[in-house]
Design a protein around this motif. Structure first.
Motif, PDB file in Angstrom:
ATOM      1  N   ARG A 126      45.344  39.995  35.660  1.00 18.55           N
ATOM      2  CA  ARG A 126      46.667  40.415  35.187  1.00 18.55           C
ATOM      3  C   ARG A 126      46.962  39.868  33.793  1.00 18.55           C
ATOM      4  NH1 ARG A 126      50.266  39.831  40.735  1.00 18.55           N
ATOM      5  NH2 ARG A 126      50.063  42.019  41.403  1.00 18.55           N
ATOM      6  N   SER A 127      46.489  38.665  33.521  1.00 16.45           N
ATOM      7  CA  SER A 127      46.737  38.094  32.191  1.00 16.45           C
ATOM      8  C   SER A 127      46.028  38.905  31.113  1.00 16.45           C
ATOM      9  CB  SER A 127      46.279  36.633  32.145  1.00 16.45           C
ATOM     10  OG  SER A 127      44.870  36.542  32.272  1.00 16.45           O
ATOM     11  N   ALA A 128      44.874  39.492  31.468  1.00 15.46           N
ATOM     12  CA  ALA A 128      44.127  40.300  30.509  1.00 15.46           C
ATOM     13  C   ALA A 128      44.597  41.750  30.492  1.00 15.46           C
ATOM     14  CB  ALA A 128      42.637  40.237  30.823  1.00 15.46           C
ATOM     15  N   LYS A 146      44.569  34.758  44.570  1.00 12.84           N
ATOM     16  CA  LYS A 146      45.674  34.659  43.620  1.00 12.84           C
ATOM     17  C   LYS A 146      45.152  34.313  42.227  1.00 12.84           C
ATOM     18  CE  LYS A 146      50.094  32.326  42.808  1.00 12.84           C
ATOM     19  NZ  LYS A 146      51.067  31.314  43.321  1.00 12.84           N
ATOM     20  N   GLN A 147      44.255  33.342  42.150  1.00 13.47           N
ATOM     21  CA  GLN A 147      43.671  32.964  40.860  1.00 13.47           C
ATOM     22  C   GLN A 147      42.929  34.141  40.228  1.00 13.47           C
ATOM     23  OE1 GLN A 147      41.319  29.668  42.382  1.00 13.47           O
ATOM     24  NE2 GLN A 147      42.556  28.193  41.233  1.00 13.47           N
ATOM     25  N   PHE A 148      42.159  34.832  41.053  1.00 11.32           N
ATOM     26  CA  PHE A 148      41.384  35.977  40.576  1.00 11.32           C
ATOM     27  C   PHE A 148      42.304  37.071  40.037  1.00 11.32           C
ATOM     28  CE2 PHE A 148      38.956  39.930  41.349  1.00 11.32           C
ATOM     29  CZ  PHE A 148      37.806  39.633  40.636  1.00 11.32           C
ATOM     30  N   ARG A 149      43.335  37.389  40.799  1.00 11.89           N
ATOM     31  CA  ARG A 149      44.285  38.432  40.420  1.00 11.89           C
ATOM     32  C   ARG A 149      45.047  38.047  39.157  1.00 11.89           C
ATOM     33  NH1 ARG A 149      46.277  38.746  45.019  1.00 11.89           N
ATOM     34  NH2 ARG A 149      48.023  37.338  44.701  1.00 11.89           N
ATOM     35  N   ASN A 165      48.181  47.705  38.154  1.00  9.64           N
ATOM     36  CA  ASN A 165      48.783  47.333  39.437  1.00  9.64           C
ATOM     37  C   ASN A 165      47.686  46.903  40.395  1.00  9.64           C
ATOM     38  OD1 ASN A 165      50.543  46.994  41.574  1.00  9.64           O
ATOM     39  ND2 ASN A 165      50.497  49.159  42.160  1.00  9.64           N
ATOM     40  N   PHE A 166      47.494  45.594  40.519  1.00 13.25           N
ATOM     41  CA  PHE A 166      46.418  45.098  41.359  1.00 13.25           C
ATOM     42  C   PHE A 166      46.892  44.925  42.798  1.00 13.25           C
ATOM     43  CE2 PHE A 166      45.250  43.541  37.138  1.00 13.25           C
ATOM     44  CZ  PHE A 166      43.961  44.031  37.060  1.00 13.25           C
ATOM     45  N   PRO A 167      46.123  45.403  43.775  1.00 12.82           N
ATOM     46  CA  PRO A 167      46.471  45.182  45.177  1.00 12.82           C
ATOM     47  C   PRO A 167      46.425  43.694  45.506  1.00 12.82           C
ATOM     48  CG  PRO A 167      44.256  46.083  44.979  1.00 12.82           C
ATOM     49  CD  PRO A 167      44.855  46.135  43.618  1.00 12.82           C
ATOM     50  N   GLU A 168      47.184  43.308  46.484  1.00  7.51           N
ATOM     51  CA  GLU A 168      47.340  41.884  46.771  1.00  7.51           C
ATOM     52  C   GLU A 168      46.116  41.267  47.428  1.00  7.51           C
ATOM     53  OE1 GLU A 168      49.950  39.884  45.920  1.00  7.51           O
ATOM     54  OE2 GLU A 168      50.521  41.607  44.726  1.00  7.51           O
ATOM     55  N   ASP A 169      45.449  41.996  48.326  1.00 10.22           N
ATOM     56  CA  ASP A 169      44.450  41.345  49.166  1.00 10.22           C
ATOM     57  C   ASP A 169      43.046  41.939  49.092  1.00 10.22           C
ATOM     58  OD1 ASP A 169      46.235  39.442  50.342  1.00 10.22           O
ATOM     59  OD2 ASP A 169      47.094  41.085  51.515  1.00 10.22           O
ATOM     60  N   ASP A 170      42.918  43.184  48.745  1.00 10.87           N
ATOM     61  CA  ASP A 170      41.625  43.840  48.813  1.00 10.87           C
ATOM     62  C   ASP A 170      40.843  43.625  47.520  1.00 10.87           C
ATOM     63  OD1 ASP A 170      39.446  45.490  49.106  1.00 10.87           O
ATOM     64  OD2 ASP A 170      40.588  47.049  50.164  1.00 10.87           O
ATOM     65  N   VAL A 171      39.848  42.732  47.574  1.00 11.26           N
ATOM     66  CA  VAL A 171      39.074  42.397  46.383  1.00 11.26           C
ATOM     67  C   VAL A 171      38.317  43.612  45.868  1.00 11.26           C
ATOM     68  CG1 VAL A 171      37.159  40.999  45.496  1.00 11.26           C
ATOM     69  CG2 VAL A 171      38.858  39.976  47.031  1.00 11.26           C
ATOM     70  N   GLU A 172      37.759  44.416  46.778  1.00 12.84           N
ATOM     71  CA  GLU A 172      36.991  45.581  46.359  1.00 12.84           C
ATOM     72  C   GLU A 172      37.851  46.591  45.606  1.00 12.84           C
ATOM     73  OE1 GLU A 172      34.866  47.292  49.572  1.00 12.84           O
ATOM     74  OE2 GLU A 172      33.581  45.543  49.889  1.00 12.84           O
ATOM     75  N   VAL A 204      34.430  36.129  50.266  1.00 10.63           N
ATOM     76  CA  VAL A 204      33.759  35.262  51.242  1.00 10.63           C
ATOM     77  C   VAL A 204      34.778  34.273  51.784  1.00 10.63           C
ATOM     78  CG1 VAL A 204      31.929  33.559  51.628  1.00 10.63           C
ATOM     79  CG2 VAL A 204      31.531  35.474  50.064  1.00 10.63           C
ATOM     80  N   ASP A 205      35.020  34.346  53.079  1.00  6.12           N
ATOM     81  CA  ASP A 205      35.966  33.424  53.745  1.00  6.12           C
ATOM     82  C   ASP A 205      37.326  33.401  53.050  1.00  6.12           C
ATOM     83  OD1 ASP A 205      34.012  32.731  55.604  1.00  6.12           O
ATOM     84  OD2 ASP A 205      33.268  31.080  54.367  1.00  6.12           O
ATOM     85  N   GLY A 206      37.811  34.566  52.692  1.00  8.34           N
ATOM     86  CA  GLY A 206      39.141  34.676  52.094  1.00  8.34           C
ATOM     87  C   GLY A 206      39.209  34.313  50.629  1.00  8.34           C
ATOM     88  N   GLN A 207      38.057  33.981  50.006  1.00  8.41           N
ATOM     89  CA  GLN A 207      38.022  33.673  48.578  1.00  8.41           C
ATOM     90  C   GLN A 207      37.159  34.695  47.841  1.00  8.41           C
ATOM     91  OE1 GLN A 207      36.688  29.433  48.784  1.00  8.41           O
ATOM     92  NE2 GLN A 207      38.576  29.046  47.649  1.00  8.41           N
ATOM     93  N   VAL A 208      37.294  34.698  46.529  1.00  5.80           N
ATOM     94  CA  VAL A 208      36.486  35.580  45.698  1.00  5.80           C
ATOM     95  C   VAL A 208      35.305  34.775  45.154  1.00  5.80           C
ATOM     96  CG1 VAL A 208      36.432  37.109  43.700  1.00  5.80           C
ATOM     97  CG2 VAL A 208      38.534  36.888  45.042  1.00  5.80           C
ATOM     98  N   ARG A 209      34.112  35.216  45.491  1.00 10.51           N
ATOM     99  CA  ARG A 209      32.899  34.546  45.009  1.00 10.51           C
ATOM    100  C   ARG A 209      32.283  35.366  43.879  1.00 10.51           C
ATOM    101  NH1 ARG A 209      27.777  34.498  48.810  1.00 10.51           N
ATOM    102  NH2 ARG A 209      27.631  36.589  47.868  1.00 10.51           N
ATOM    103  N   ILE A 210      32.043  34.690  42.736  1.00 12.32           N
ATOM    104  CA  ILE A 210      31.370  35.335  41.600  1.00 12.32           C
ATOM    105  C   ILE A 210      30.036  34.628  41.390  1.00 12.32           C
ATOM    106  CG2 ILE A 210      31.501  36.010  39.183  1.00 12.32           C
ATOM    107  CD1 ILE A 210      34.501  35.779  39.336  1.00 12.32           C
ATOM    108  N   VAL A 211      28.960  35.366  41.554  1.00 12.84           N
ATOM    109  CA  VAL A 211      27.611  34.839  41.338  1.00 12.84           C
ATOM    110  C   VAL A 211      27.086  35.390  40.025  1.00 12.84           C
ATOM    111  CG1 VAL A 211      25.249  34.700  42.221  1.00 12.84           C
ATOM    112  CG2 VAL A 211      27.184  34.680  43.823  1.00 12.84           C
ATOM    113  N   THR A 212      26.684  34.502  39.130  1.00 11.62           N
ATOM    114  CA  THR A 212      26.172  34.907  37.818  1.00 11.62           C
ATOM    115  C   THR A 212      24.746  34.418  37.646  1.00 11.62           C
ATOM    116  OG1 THR A 212      28.407  34.623  36.935  1.00 11.62           O
ATOM    117  CG2 THR A 212      26.642  34.921  35.339  1.00 11.62           C
TER     118      THR A 212
END
Length: 298
Positions: free
Chosen positions: A190-192, A183-186, A197-204, A249-257
């Motif tokens: 969306r704010s930007a 939700k945070q990721f989406r 139209n972003f899908p609800e669950d599929d991060v890819e 990862v485990d239902g969350q979005v992981r961003i590695v920088t």
């Protein structure tokens, strides 16, 4: 009579010496006052002071002297380029801000050290094919610096080659891992980009890094129905660099920088590690910038 003469002479001596005594007390040198010694304004000429304040604004002052000298040559080169091409000069701090940041005793020590870095590279600047150039730099690379082969600017800045800077992994800023709920990721996306139209669950399906340069920095990101630059994505999520990866990862979005900064030119952390290992500022500059000449060196 003699007593009156002695008294008169004493008064005359007091009147003559009083201004010096007051100055001595006010300046803090009286009775062992340990307040900071002010650096004389005329110790450095205007250009030296200008470069010192640039250098203090651009690089950690705790770094090795040879790394700071490399940055001093970069600062002078970028200043000359700006003046020659009528563009904005590099930003600099002020003596007051630097003193406030460091405190009295540390200000004195570091300011004098910066003056020596500028003076020991006096008049030195970098050219490529006999022209003064711009020298980008960054804090920490992602393991390799970047070239401009895929940006269409290779002919403009051919001295920006990709070189290994593997010791950057020692930096605390080398790796950053963040987790967001879907939700945070989406919501950030969306704010930007509110019209997508972003899908609800599929991060890819929400986002995919589809193009990278040779140093693995993201060039293009694909969103549903739109492509944006890696730099745009970096700004949305306040990432340290565009060398990032996204995974669920485990239902969350992981961003590695990896890395900190735009990745072009000299890695300041890498330069510091090279200096620790005995490299000179000339060797550091010629490692990170290809085919350059350092003008004005003895």
């Amino acid at each position: 009579m003699m007593e009156r003469i002695k008294t008169l002479l004493s008064l005359i001596i007091i009147v003559i010496c009083l201004p010096y005594l007051v100055t001595f007390v006010v300046q803090g040198d009286f009775l062992g006052d340990t307040q900071e010694e002010e650096i004389e304004e005329d110790k450095a000429d205007e250009n030296t002071d200008e470069l010192v304040l640039m250098l203090a604004n651009e690089m950690p002052l705790s770094y090795e002297k040879e790394a700071l000298k490399a940055q001093a040559v970069i600062a002078r080169t970028n200043l000359f380029y700006a003046q020659e091409n009528d563009v904005a000069e590099p930003e600099r701090t002020t003596r007051e801000k630097l003193r406030e940041r460091l405190g009295g005793k540390e200000f004195q020590k570091y300011y004098e050290m910066l003056i020596s870095c500028v003076e020991e590279t006096a008049g030195e600047y970098v050219t490529y094919e006999e022209k003064i150039i711009q020298l980008p730099y960054h804090f920490v690379s992602a393991g390799n610096t970047r070239e401009l082969a895929k940006t269409g600017k290779k002919k403009l800045l051919p001295y920006l080659k990709s070189v290994p800077s593997v010791l950057d992994f020692r930096s605390e800023q080398f790796l950053n891992i963040a987790f967001l709920s879907k939700k945070q990721f989406r919501n950030k996306l969306r704010s930007a980009y509110p019209d997508l139209n972003f899908p609800e669950d599929d991060v890819e399906k929400m986002v995919s890094a589809i193009e990278r340069d040779s140093a693995s920095y993201v060039m293009t990101v694909e969103l549903p129905g739109q492509k944006i630059t890696g730099e745009d994505f970096k700004e949305v999520f306040s990432l340290n660099s565009t060398c990032f990866s996204i995974k669920e990862v485990d239902g969350q979005v992981r961003i590695v920088t990896k890395g900190y900064g735009q990745g072009y030119g000299m890695s300041q952390f890498g330069a510091n590690e090279m200096a620790r290992d005995g490299s000179s500022y000339e060797q550091i500059l010629k490692y990170y910038y290809d085919g350059i000449e350092i003008e004005g060196a003895d």
